[in-house]
Design a protein around this motif. Sequence first.
Motif, PDB file in Angstrom:
ATOM      1  N   MET A  19      52.909  24.705  35.233  1.00  0.00           N
ATOM      2  CA  MET A  19      51.796  24.330  36.052  1.00  0.00           C
ATOM      3  C   MET A  19      51.604  24.707  37.479  1.00  0.00           C
ATOM      4  O   MET A  19      52.632  24.892  38.227  1.00  0.00           O
ATOM      5  N   CYS A  20      50.360  24.966  37.999  1.00  0.00           N
ATOM      6  CA  CYS A  20      50.275  25.170  39.541  1.00  0.00           C
ATOM      7  C   CYS A  20      50.249  23.994  40.051  1.00  0.00           C
ATOM      8  O   CYS A  20      49.359  22.958  39.665  1.00  0.00           O
ATOM      9  N   HIS A  21      50.966  23.657  40.970  1.00  0.00           N
ATOM     10  CA  HIS A  21      51.160  22.403  41.815  1.00  0.00           C
ATOM     11  C   HIS A  21      49.801  22.218  42.704  1.00  0.00           C
ATOM     12  O   HIS A  21      49.465  21.234  43.030  1.00  0.00           O
ATOM     13  N   PRO A  35      46.948  32.286  38.804  1.00  0.00           N
ATOM     14  CA  PRO A  35      45.574  33.192  38.444  1.00  0.00           C
ATOM     15  C   PRO A  35      44.401  32.219  39.112  1.00  0.00           C
ATOM     16  O   PRO A  35      43.262  33.147  39.533  1.00  0.00           O
ATOM     17  N   GLU A  36      44.293  31.096  39.287  1.00  0.00           N
ATOM     18  CA  GLU A  36      43.155  30.416  39.707  1.00  0.00           C
ATOM     19  C   GLU A  36      43.066  30.381  41.390  1.00  0.00           C
ATOM     20  O   GLU A  36      42.229  30.721  41.960  1.00  0.00           O
ATOM     21  N   CYS A  37      44.183  30.003  41.782  1.00  0.00           N
ATOM     22  CA  CYS A  37      43.963  29.566  43.357  1.00  0.00           C
ATOM     23  C   CYS A  37      45.163  30.591  44.189  1.00  0.00           C
ATOM     24  O   CYS A  37      45.144  30.527  45.495  1.00  0.00           O
ATOM     25  N   ASN A  38      45.850  31.452  43.447  1.00  0.00           N
ATOM     26  CA  ASN A  38      46.638  32.408  44.276  1.00  0.00           C
ATOM     27  C   ASN A  38      47.958  31.628  44.925  1.00  0.00           C
ATOM     28  O   ASN A  38      48.990  32.190  45.343  1.00  0.00           O
ATOM     29  N   SER A  39      48.245  30.270  44.607  1.00  0.00           N
ATOM     30  CA  SER A  39      49.237  29.727  45.167  1.00  0.00           C
ATOM     31  C   SER A  39      50.583  30.207  44.317  1.00  0.00           C
ATOM     32  O   SER A  39      50.613  30.723  43.265  1.00  0.00           O
ATOM     33  N   THR A  40      51.841  29.903  45.038  1.00  0.00           N
ATOM     34  CA  THR A  40      52.963  30.445  44.424  1.00  0.00           C
ATOM     35  C   THR A  40      53.850  29.098  43.897  1.00  0.00           C
ATOM     36  O   THR A  40      55.062  29.335  43.294  1.00  0.00           O
TER      37      THR A  40
HETATM   38 ZN    ZN Z   1      46.474  27.002  41.373  1.00  0.00          ZN
END
Ligand code: ZN
Length: 748
Positions: free
Chosen positions: A452-454, A494-499
């Motif tokens: 999951m993207c945090h 892929p949604e917000c480019n966060s790592t």
């Molecule tokens: Zn994200």
Amino acid sequence: MNTHSPLTILRVAVPSPLRRFFDYLPPKDGKLQAYEPGMRALVPFGKRNVVGVITAILSHTDIAVNKLKPIKRLLDEQPALPPSILTLCNWGIQYYHHSPGDVFKNALPLALRNESTPLIELVDTWQISTKSRLIELASLSRAPKQVNALTTLRNHPNGLTQTLLAGLDIKSPTLKALRDKGLVELHKKEQSYANWATDSVLRETCLTLNEQQQHAVNTVLNTDQPDNDSKLSFATFLLNGVTGSGKTEVYLQTIEHVLKAGKQALVLVPEIGLTPQTLHRFQQRFNVPVLALHSNLTANQRLSVWRQANAGSAAIIIGTRSALFTPMKHPGLIIIDEEHDLSYKQQDGFRYSARDMAIVRAKIEDIPIILGTATPSFESLHNAKEGRYYALPLTQRAGGAKLPTFEITDLRKAELKNGLCKTLIRSMKHELKQGNQILFFLNRRGYSPVLMCHDCGWNATCVMCDARMTYHRQPTHLHCHHCDYQSRINQHCPECNSTDLRAIGQGTERVDENLSELFPKTRIIRIDRDTTRRKEALENHLKQVNTGEPCILIGTQMLAKGHHFPHVTLVVISDIDSGLFASDFRATEHTAQLILQVAGRAGRAEKPGKVILQSHNPEHMVLQSLQQQNYSAFIQHALPERQLTGLPPYGYIAMLRAEAAHADIASRFLEQVVEQFNNMTSQTVEAWGPVPALMMRKAGRFRYQVMLRSNNRLFLHKAIAELLPRIEPLPDSRKVRWHLDVDPVQLD
Ligand code: ZN
Ligand code: ADP
Ligand code: ZN
């Protein structure tokens, strides 16, 4: 045509999905032959020739005779399938409303579906010639090897096989030299199989049975005194014995009597239950050929087992689901170990239950059948209650071992370290200090079930399914466990480019990592599908466990069944909650069975065992009733619910499933089916649906289903028989993939 000679029509099950037989004429060459049901025939079908099975020889057919084609030829001189297996297949065709060709395809060994494989094995056999009877051995004195070979063959005038001669160190150059002199001949002869000696079937002494075990053996053998002649006849026995109660010993001692009567036993085990350990136990006990049918065998090896069983020389045949169709010349007994196991139901093509068909087979062969389990299926319990099966309970563990104690840890607000509850870590430390082994059960392989993207909450889902991808680290990739789709992991969301991508939840890989940190000095053995891919990997892991050294075993359901780990004293069951709330009406039944099976691995020898189950729902009915180790307490809670809804074992169901590349095509097709159904008059049968499957999209296809239900099995089957011919002509039936599943065990 000569009106006095009756017409011969051969009714053939042809490998095809069509729900019908095909009629043929005898071959053109007109040779007079004896046709028997069960014979293999090569028949023209469409543009090809295929191997079919003759199921009946008739004198008339509804089809115009000039439309019938002749078969190309018979493949063998005798039936490949004996009458019992034919009857069994015909039952399966009727009951599962399935294509005859496909049913027979399941029953015939793979190798025999090939026209060039002979039914009877022919072996190279060397034999003395007439001329050799006349010559003096002295004339060969300069060739001592030839003298030796000739002497041996003279002592066996019916010949010896090449393999046997090789075993006697008589090599083929020697034999060929003798053949060139006209002294010996090489023939192809039917393989003959030896039978076992019925007076010395035991290799080791048996354990003394306890009272309940002895009662079970006597009841199955239909004898009250052990020295009475047993009368083996059809009856179904539900051997309901808690884990470690010595069910296997009951199997072994029942089989002993069967072997002494010169009869064979067929033992079916779950797909992952056929361990070398199981096989070894049978081979160690008996001085007779014990043959296994498992998935690692080649088609030819399977055929060889099949032939020996068919010839009556394999005394015990142990195998998984499809071994059900192995013919026996002298059938004596069938055993279904872990009868509740889901792997007995085939989940594609011919969706049969090997357990249910085994009961039909036992009836056909008029022999007893034992269904053994610690956690009977609701159906079997119901059948026992209704008097259709005899219940044989084993309520105590054998040999003085005690059932483990059961503890539920409330995970809510619990303090965690490396994802584990602190009190659990203390218990594990304690156990390891005592020199014991621990089994950590988690039914989920991989590192974590969610990535999951945090920052934005995105999580990795499968492009083909309505499912999340499992995150694996060895090697690093995402894997869909539903359709096998795999992909690489991007460093960025892929949604917000966060790592900041995080692994949420635990799989066995992660538990492995966590436990290695917490217990750096302890050996950790992980057993799941990923660590046992290589041949013999499982065996090697189990060998390590059996050394008895303290260790932590991490495992998925591969470890839950059948294994005997005498040194495991603590079983940890983790993350079972999802099974308590799944929408499949059998989910709690299956979860309860799994918990008790896993728990049953603890304390099987002298040392007492303990089970710690971690849950966020400690008050759940299933967990509460199991805490008393009490399967029947659980049943008493769960059964009334089934009765209310009219679901099995109180009602009978069949599932019609359809899938298509577009959702509306699949649902429209099933709506048409239901419309057809409603035009029929069978009010005693209900159709529920169409509704989307629990996982609507799987492997890129949209799935819908309709459940047919009735309180009366006969009515349900009549309705299906009436409905199917109405479905087949529906125009949409060609745009979808659809199938019927009678007595479904899983609603996915
Ligand atoms: Zn994200
Ligand atoms: P189950 O198949 O019911 O789980 P097993 O047949 O594996 O149980 O038996 C568990 C253990 O108890 C085995 O080690 C077995 O040798 C032992 N055992 C079985 N029956 C007896 C008996 N009558 N006396 C002593 N030990 C027994
Ligand atoms: Zn997928």
